[in-house]
Motif scaffolding. Structure first.
Motif, PDB file in Angstrom:
ATOM      1  N   ARG A 143       0.835  -1.209   0.000  1.00 37.51           N
ATOM      2  CA  ARG A 143       0.000   0.000   0.000  1.00 37.51           C
ATOM      3  C   ARG A 143       0.869   1.259   0.000  1.00 37.51           C
ATOM      4  O   ARG A 143       0.546   2.247  -0.666  1.00 37.51           O
ATOM      5  CB  ARG A 143      -0.925  -0.002   1.223  1.00 37.51           C
ATOM      6  CG  ARG A 143      -1.978  -1.099   1.209  1.00 37.51           C
ATOM      7  CD  ARG A 143      -3.106  -0.817   2.185  1.00 37.51           C
ATOM      8  NE  ARG A 143      -2.662  -0.688   3.559  1.00 37.51           N
ATOM      9  CZ  ARG A 143      -2.520  -1.699   4.405  1.00 37.51           C
ATOM     10  NH1 ARG A 143      -2.766  -2.939   3.995  1.00 37.51           N
ATOM     11  NH2 ARG A 143      -2.133  -1.498   5.647  1.00 37.51           N
ATOM     12  N   LEU A 144       1.964   1.218   0.737  1.00 40.00           N
ATOM     13  CA  LEU A 144       2.871   2.368   0.759  1.00 40.00           C
ATOM     14  C   LEU A 144       3.470   2.624  -0.619  1.00 40.00           C
ATOM     15  O   LEU A 144       3.537   3.762  -1.091  1.00 40.00           O
ATOM     16  CB  LEU A 144       3.995   2.133   1.766  1.00 40.00           C
ATOM     17  CG  LEU A 144       3.695   2.382   3.236  1.00 40.00           C
ATOM     18  CD1 LEU A 144       4.860   1.909   4.095  1.00 40.00           C
ATOM     19  CD2 LEU A 144       3.438   3.869   3.469  1.00 40.00           C
ATOM     20  N   ALA A 146       2.306   1.947  -3.417  1.00 42.14           N
ATOM     21  CA  ALA A 146       1.309   2.391  -4.390  1.00 42.14           C
ATOM     22  C   ALA A 146       1.141   3.909  -4.377  1.00 42.14           C
ATOM     23  O   ALA A 146       0.557   4.480  -5.310  1.00 42.14           O
ATOM     24  CB  ALA A 146      -0.034   1.707  -4.111  1.00 42.14           C
ATOM     25  N   ARG A 147       1.660   4.560  -3.368  1.00 41.21           N
ATOM     26  CA  ARG A 147       1.606   6.024  -3.311  1.00 41.21           C
ATOM     27  C   ARG A 147       2.625   6.615  -4.297  1.00 41.21           C
ATOM     28  O   ARG A 147       3.541   5.934  -4.750  1.00 41.21           O
ATOM     29  CB  ARG A 147       1.948   6.524  -1.911  1.00 41.21           C
ATOM     30  CG  ARG A 147       1.069   6.026  -0.795  1.00 41.21           C
ATOM     31  CD  ARG A 147       1.590   6.574   0.527  1.00 41.21           C
ATOM     32  NE  ARG A 147       0.838   6.123   1.684  1.00 41.21           N
ATOM     33  CZ  ARG A 147       1.128   6.471   2.938  1.00 41.21           C
ATOM     34  NH1 ARG A 147       2.162   7.267   3.182  1.00 41.21           N
ATOM     35  NH2 ARG A 147       0.385   6.025   3.934  1.00 41.21           N
ATOM     36  N   SER A 148       2.451   7.880  -4.552  1.00 35.60           N
ATOM     37  CA  SER A 148       3.481   8.562  -5.336  1.00 35.60           C
ATOM     38  C   SER A 148       4.743   8.650  -4.488  1.00 35.60           C
ATOM     39  O   SER A 148       4.682   8.664  -3.252  1.00 35.60           O
ATOM     40  CB  SER A 148       3.017   9.960  -5.731  1.00 35.60           C
ATOM     41  OG  SER A 148       2.865  10.783  -4.584  1.00 35.60           O
ATOM     42  N   ARG A 149       5.886   8.713  -5.131  1.00 39.46           N
ATOM     43  CA  ARG A 149       7.165   8.663  -4.423  1.00 39.46           C
ATOM     44  C   ARG A 149       7.298   9.775  -3.382  1.00 39.46           C
ATOM     45  O   ARG A 149       7.857   9.569  -2.305  1.00 39.46           O
ATOM     46  CB  ARG A 149       8.307   8.730  -5.433  1.00 39.46           C
ATOM     47  CG  ARG A 149       9.659   8.327  -4.853  1.00 39.46           C
ATOM     48  CD  ARG A 149      10.748   8.361  -5.907  1.00 39.46           C
ATOM     49  NE  ARG A 149      11.963   7.777  -5.390  1.00 39.46           N
ATOM     50  CZ  ARG A 149      12.310   6.505  -5.516  1.00 39.46           C
ATOM     51  NH1 ARG A 149      11.496   5.684  -6.167  1.00 39.46           N
ATOM     52  NH2 ARG A 149      13.438   6.041  -5.024  1.00 39.46           N
ATOM     53  N   ARG A 150       6.781  10.952  -3.677  1.00 31.77           N
ATOM     54  CA  ARG A 150       6.916  12.063  -2.733  1.00 31.77           C
ATOM     55  C   ARG A 150       6.068  11.872  -1.479  1.00 31.77           C
ATOM     56  O   ARG A 150       6.244  12.584  -0.497  1.00 31.77           O
ATOM     57  CB  ARG A 150       6.571  13.384  -3.423  1.00 31.77           C
ATOM     58  CG  ARG A 150       5.121  13.518  -3.850  1.00 31.77           C
ATOM     59  CD  ARG A 150       4.829  14.901  -4.438  1.00 31.77           C
ATOM     60  NE  ARG A 150       3.456  15.031  -4.876  1.00 31.77           N
ATOM     61  CZ  ARG A 150       3.023  14.673  -6.074  1.00 31.77           C
ATOM     62  NH1 ARG A 150       3.864  14.133  -6.949  1.00 31.77           N
ATOM     63  NH2 ARG A 150       1.748  14.829  -6.404  1.00 31.77           N
ATOM     64  N   GLU A 151       5.127  10.903  -1.530  1.00 36.29           N
ATOM     65  CA  GLU A 151       4.289  10.628  -0.357  1.00 36.29           C
ATOM     66  C   GLU A 151       4.825   9.472   0.478  1.00 36.29           C
ATOM     67  O   GLU A 151       4.227   9.116   1.487  1.00 36.29           O
ATOM     68  CB  GLU A 151       2.858  10.312  -0.806  1.00 36.29           C
ATOM     69  CG  GLU A 151       2.138  11.491  -1.448  1.00 36.29           C
ATOM     70  CD  GLU A 151       0.743  11.125  -1.917  1.00 36.29           C
ATOM     71  OE1 GLU A 151       0.571   9.967  -2.391  1.00 36.29           O
ATOM     72  OE2 GLU A 151      -0.162  11.950  -1.793  1.00 36.29           O
ATOM     73  N   TRP A 152       5.950   8.893   0.081  1.00 39.21           N
ATOM     74  CA  TRP A 152       6.535   7.824   0.879  1.00 39.21           C
ATOM     75  C   TRP A 152       7.087   8.373   2.186  1.00 39.21           C
ATOM     76  O   TRP A 152       7.703   9.455   2.206  1.00 39.21           O
ATOM     77  CB  TRP A 152       7.694   7.170   0.126  1.00 39.21           C
ATOM     78  CG  TRP A 152       7.301   6.306  -1.039  1.00 39.21           C
ATOM     79  CD1 TRP A 152       6.037   5.991  -1.439  1.00 39.21           C
ATOM     80  CD2 TRP A 152       8.206   5.689  -1.959  1.00 39.21           C
ATOM     81  NE1 TRP A 152       6.086   5.195  -2.556  1.00 39.21           N
ATOM     82  CE2 TRP A 152       7.401   4.984  -2.900  1.00 39.21           C
ATOM     83  CE3 TRP A 152       9.588   5.636  -2.085  1.00 39.21           C
ATOM     84  CZ2 TRP A 152       7.951   4.257  -3.937  1.00 39.21           C
ATOM     85  CZ3 TRP A 152      10.139   4.909  -3.118  1.00 39.21           C
ATOM     86  CH2 TRP A 152       9.340   4.219  -4.040  1.00 39.21           C
ATOM     87  N   PRO A 153       6.926   7.651   3.283  1.00 37.93           N
ATOM     88  CA  PRO A 153       7.670   8.018   4.499  1.00 37.93           C
ATOM     89  C   PRO A 153       9.140   7.688   4.294  1.00 37.93           C
ATOM     90  O   PRO A 153       9.492   6.907   3.403  1.00 37.93           O
ATOM     91  CB  PRO A 153       7.038   7.126   5.570  1.00 37.93           C
ATOM     92  CG  PRO A 153       6.509   5.947   4.818  1.00 37.93           C
ATOM     93  CD  PRO A 153       6.090   6.447   3.467  1.00 37.93           C
ATOM     94  N   ASP A 154       9.998   8.284   5.100  1.00 36.73           N
ATOM     95  CA  ASP A 154      11.419   7.934   4.990  1.00 36.73           C
ATOM     96  C   ASP A 154      11.844   6.942   6.078  1.00 36.73           C
ATOM     97  O   ASP A 154      13.010   6.551   6.136  1.00 36.73           O
ATOM     98  CB  ASP A 154      12.310   9.168   4.989  1.00 36.73           C
ATOM     99  CG  ASP A 154      12.180  10.016   6.252  1.00 36.73           C
ATOM    100  OD1 ASP A 154      11.640   9.521   7.263  1.00 36.73           O
ATOM    101  OD2 ASP A 154      12.629  11.181   6.235  1.00 36.73           O
ATOM    102  N   ALA A 155      10.891   6.533   6.925  1.00 26.22           N
ATOM    103  CA  ALA A 155      11.194   5.528   7.945  1.00 26.22           C
ATOM    104  C   ALA A 155       9.913   4.838   8.387  1.00 26.22           C
ATOM    105  O   ALA A 155       8.831   5.449   8.396  1.00 26.22           O
ATOM    106  CB  ALA A 155      11.882   6.154   9.150  1.00 26.22           C
ATOM    107  N   LEU A 156      10.043   3.556   8.750  1.00 27.93           N
ATOM    108  CA  LEU A 156       8.917   2.762   9.223  1.00 27.93           C
ATOM    109  C   LEU A 156       9.283   2.137  10.567  1.00 27.93           C
ATOM    110  O   LEU A 156      10.339   1.512  10.698  1.00 27.93           O
ATOM    111  CB  LEU A 156       8.590   1.644   8.227  1.00 27.93           C
ATOM    112  CG  LEU A 156       8.261   2.070   6.795  1.00 27.93           C
ATOM    113  CD1 LEU A 156       8.160   0.844   5.892  1.00 27.93           C
ATOM    114  CD2 LEU A 156       6.966   2.864   6.760  1.00 27.93           C
TER     115      LEU A 156
END
Length: 335
Positions: free
Chosen positions: A231-232, A234-244
């Motif tokens: 699901r992550l 599937a987001r646009s790259r700029r909407e990715w978090p940088d840590a989980l």
């Protein structure tokens, strides 16, 4: 307050186990210890709980252990620690996995009560307070495992999950991460809520430049982690978090699997991942996983000792044993 067996032990300068032996197996105790315990009993006016003793007389040398996720290697290690300690006492462990199912949890509690186990260890899924009170009334001691007893009615052995959540997110912030996602669920599991609370506290303490979002999962499994990772991505790259920050290592391994298979997000360059528990598989992952370590076998050994002591002394005051978490840094956050 009634005089307890622990009071007698303190007055006599011996262990609770020695007092129990004097009362039940005096032939196994030195004459000096027998004399000291007898004198302490007379001085304090201790009256043994014969009703509880008679109930215990028919109890087998078994302890029940109910866990909420038998697929999680963390609980396997906790049970192994309890088994190691049980062997020293000539006790056998009867094991039940609820698989985060309240009806299965109820079934195992009923079964262990019918079996008249000497004591019960439980990592609960639901609210079991009333049920454990009925067990105690029937002469079966109970200790919570991996769950802090907030009201103090029962002894518990756990790790400070709130502190662990803070530790994980503080580490991510220290490595320069600012868009952090907490991945976990369901939220009726106390440990998930506590780890999220710690994560939020760390993010708030860092100020407005750190964002923390929550990605809910239906279970704490590798498959759920992989689904959350998909699901992550599937987001646009700029909407990715940088840590989980995953609520346990199984979720973290699923997230890592999704990212590695997809190939677009590098770990930890684009997205860092940290889990919780430090199960054996964490260090052997394709990208070795950072994690918050719990002393799993020590938790099991400690819980087993406490439940046996409470089985011997039903009047003992419940105690809360909380171990500190430990940050284990590996390549998934450190590069």
């Amino acid at each position: 307050m009634p005089v307890r067996i622990r009071d007698v032990a303190e007055r006599a300068g011996v262990s609770v186990g020695t007092v129990s032996n004097v009362l039940n197996r005096p032939e196994e105790v030195s004459s000096d210890s027998v004399e000291r315990v007898t004198r302490a009993i007379e001085e304090l006016g201790y009256i043994r709980n014969d009703a509880a003793r008679k109930l215990r007389a028919g109890v087998s040398t078994t302890v029940g252990f109910v866990v909420l996720d038998g697929q999680n290697p963390f609980y396997n290690d906790v049970v192994r620690g309890a088994e190691d300690e049980a062997t020293r006492h000539g006790i056998a462990i009867l094991y039940g996995n609820t698989d985060e199912d309240v009806s299965r949890e109820r079934m195992y509690l009923d079964l262990f009560q019918e079996q008249q186990v000497r004591g019960l260890l439980i990592a609960p899924y639901g609210d079991v307070t009333a049920r454990l009170q009925r067990l105690r009334a029937s002469g079966i001691a109970a200790v919570l495992v991996d769950r802090f007893s907030g009201d103090g009615r029962f002894s518990s052995v756990s790790v400070d999950s709130v502190a662990g959540g803070r530790l994980a997110v503080d580490h991510l912030i220290d490595t320069g991460r600012r868009r952090i996602a907490f991945v976990g669920g369901p939220f009726d599991i106390r440990q998930v809520n506590d780890r999220l609370a710690g994560a939020r506290a760390a993010a708030e303490n860092a100020g407005s430049h750190v964002d923390l979002e929550v990605i809910a999962t239906g279970a704490m499994t590798v498959d759920e982690g992989a689904a959350a990772g998909a699901r992550l991505l599937a987001r646009s790259r700029r909407e990715w978090p940088d840590a989980l920050f995953a609520a346990n290592d199984l979720l973290a391994l699923g997230l890592l699997q999704a990212l590695v298979v997809d190939g677009r997000a590098r770990v930890p360059d684009d997205i860092a991942i940290i889990g919780f528990d430090d199960i054996p598989f964490a260090g052997a992952a394709a990208v070795p996983l950072s994690s918050i370590r719990q002393p799993s076998r020590m938790i099991g050994r400690t819980a087993l000792r406490i439940v046996l002591e409470e089985a011997d002394d039903p009047d003992s005051i419940p105690r809360q044993t909380v171990f500190p978490p430990e940050l284990i840094v590996r390549a998934s956050t450190a590069g």
